[in-house]
Design a protein around this motif. Structure first.
Motif, PDB file in Angstrom:
ATOM      1  N   LYS A  71       0.815  -1.172  -0.092  1.00  0.00           N
ATOM      2  CA  LYS A  71       0.085   0.055  -0.083  1.00  0.00           C
ATOM      3  C   LYS A  71       0.874   1.353   0.002  1.00  0.00           C
ATOM      4  N   ALA A  72       1.930   1.404   0.842  1.00  0.00           N
ATOM      5  CA  ALA A  72       2.625   2.313   0.940  1.00  0.00           C
ATOM      6  C   ALA A  72       3.516   2.597  -0.507  1.00  0.00           C
ATOM      7  N   LEU A  81      -0.641  13.030   0.032  1.00  0.00           N
ATOM      8  CA  LEU A  81      -0.976  12.654   1.333  1.00  0.00           C
ATOM      9  C   LEU A  81      -1.568  11.242   1.378  1.00  0.00           C
ATOM     10  N   PHE A  82      -1.128  10.581   2.593  1.00  0.00           N
ATOM     11  CA  PHE A  82      -1.759   9.307   2.790  1.00  0.00           C
ATOM     12  C   PHE A  82      -2.674   8.926   3.868  1.00  0.00           C
ATOM     13  N   ARG A 101       7.014   3.892   5.558  1.00  0.00           N
ATOM     14  CA  ARG A 101       7.465   3.736   4.141  1.00  0.00           C
ATOM     15  C   ARG A 101       7.024   4.827   3.107  1.00  0.00           C
ATOM     16  N   THR A 102       5.783   5.137   3.333  1.00  0.00           N
ATOM     17  CA  THR A 102       5.426   6.265   2.487  1.00  0.00           C
ATOM     18  C   THR A 102       6.278   7.636   2.510  1.00  0.00           C
ATOM     19  N   SER A 103       6.296   8.069   1.117  1.00  0.00           N
ATOM     20  CA  SER A 103       7.360   9.319   1.079  1.00  0.00           C
ATOM     21  C   SER A 103       6.532  10.757   1.229  1.00  0.00           C
ATOM     22  N   MET A 104       5.312  10.509   1.586  1.00  0.00           N
ATOM     23  CA  MET A 104       4.625  11.930   1.687  1.00  0.00           C
ATOM     24  C   MET A 104       3.988  11.694   3.277  1.00  0.00           C
TER      25      MET A 104
END
Length: 254
Positions: free
Chosen positions: A63-64, A74-75, A135-138
């Motif tokens: 998902k990430a 945005l997540f 792990r998300t870049s946002m």
């Protein structure tokens, strides 16, 4: 280019139902709420994408990566919470990688909006070990919309579902607006949202009889009962105070 949000419904598929209580599964509540929040955000000009719209499974890492590859700004991950002992803890909390920046402000705004719906506000918590936050870049947030093994929270969730979706969306939008990332319209105080026009009109007439400048906003999929059209946030807060004193559940919206 429109601001882009990846909305994630937690868990999913046969292998990962999430928390379960009396036959109720977290994956189902999360998906229903994620879709409702996404719809409201889209109605406010946000580019919304979803990690899932059906009952399928992806790992948190997948998902990430999906959000990263989509270039989302945005997540936003939607979950229900759980506690080892049934009906011992209730309330909402929002998880972030660390207590800083846009994500922290937005998490607080979301919790405040959900508290106005009726939930206990358990605060914002750091969870740097969660893949969807690490792990998300946002900027990334994980909203725990009440405890699935709390009868109190489940009643709130079921009876105020649209208000909860609206609260989460407004928490996001208010933060983006205050940071100058998006520009919204004037402030309004929302008292309810309905699909059934008869119920909407009953509440509207009740408010008008009590002297509140109420009206129905039918610009979206729901009939939203709102009061006032304020340029100034303080005026909206004062109207919200009056409505709460009169016994109405309220959320300030734009």
């Amino acid at each position: 280019m429109a601001y882009s949000i990846m909305v994630d419904a937690g868990h999913g598929g046969e292998r990962d139902p999430g928390a379960v209580y009396n036959g109720r599964q977290e994956k189902d509540d999360a998906l229903r709420l994620a879709l409702a929040v996404g719809e409201i955000l889209q109605n406010h000009g946000i580019d919304v994408q979803y990690t899932r719209t059906t009952d399928v499974y992806e790992t948190p890492y997948e998902k990430a990566m999906e959000a990263n590859q989509a270039g989302a700004d945005l997540f936003l991950s939607i979950h229900r919470n759980s506690f080892p002992t049934d009906n011992e803890v209730s309330g909402v909390e929002t998880l972030v990688y660390d207590l800083s920046g846009l994500k922290y402000q937005m998490a607080q705004d979301i919790n405040d909006q959900l508290e106005a719906v009726g939930f206990v506000n358990l605060g914002v918590k750091e969870r740097p070990n969660l893949a969807v936050l690490r792990r998300t870049s946002m900027p990334a947030l994980l909203v725990e919309a009440g405890f699935i093994n709390s009868d109190v929270d489940n009643r709130l969730f079921d009876e105020n579902f649209q208000d909860i979706a609206q609260a989460i969306a407004e928490g996001v939008l208010d933060t983006l607006d205050s940071e100058g990332i998006i520009k919204d319209d004037n402030y309004h105080v929302q008292v309810g949202a309905f699909r059934n026009r008869r119920y909407a009109e009953l509440l509207l007439n009740e408010l008008l009889e009590e002297g509140f400048p109420a009206y129905i906003d039918d610009s979206g999929p729901y009939l939203r009962i709102q009061v006032g059209d304020f340029d100034d946030m303080e005026e909206a807060v004062e109207m919200e105070r009056r409505l709460k004193q009169a016994g109405y559940p309220t959320v300030i919206v734009k």
